[in-house]
Design an enzyme around this catalytic site. Sequence first.
Site: not given
Length: 243
Positions: A67, A137, A139, A144
């Site tokens: 990313d 979380n 990811h 996400e």
Amino acid sequence: MKITNLGTSTQASFYVATALYKQMLHKKESKLGLATGGTMLDMYESLVTLLDKNQLDVSQVETFNLDEYIGLTAEHPASYHQYMNHILFDQYEGFDPLKCHLPNGAAEDPECEAARYESLLDERGPVDIQILGIGQNGHIGFNEPGTPFDSVTHCVDLTESTIEANSRYFDDKADVPKQAISMGLRSIMKAKRIILLAFGEQKKEAITQLATGNITPDVPATILHLHPNVEVYVDDAAMPDLS
Ligand code: F6R
């Protein structure tokens, strides 16, 4: 899914660096899927040490990062381009810059850039080893919670918790980009082998959900249960209480 506790983050980082080193040793034109973030720092340091001590020829190795932030040029100090240069590509001579790929966060049309990156992965892949960190979380990459399992490289709106977690790399939280280009979950799953690393108490909940939870887009990393060749390495603090 087997979660292996390697004790300390230093030990786990060295173990994973060795896996990458062996991959490159046995296949000169290895394709590596790379991650950034705090979790990876020691791993890359160990990898550079191994490469350096053994003077491995990496000129044919091809790398694909997961990313990049949208809106940051490759020269921006907080860009993932700079992270990779600083931690790996400038530390060991021999990586061919033309074979070290990251999405271009400064592209005029980020959607087009995401499509280009996915085509590149398809043309040049599959990746031999994909390295992953994990967000609190759940990811992976910047996928996400709620990201469809069939997603390919795409533009992402970062969640507040991810912006908060990443603000430590910026002078001001307001400077953290709100969007990124990320490999999708399907792109990640195309790798032949996947290694996920997680360290520290703050990752324990995400690893517990990975170990015990359902396979659900609410915890994107749970897609890894559907991959035949995944290893998860943690330190004591991130190890779930599975008893
Ligand atoms: C980074 C990436 C992210 C990180 C994750 C954990 O390229 O794709 O998924 O791996 O946010 O980040 P750290 O290691 O900083 O806790």
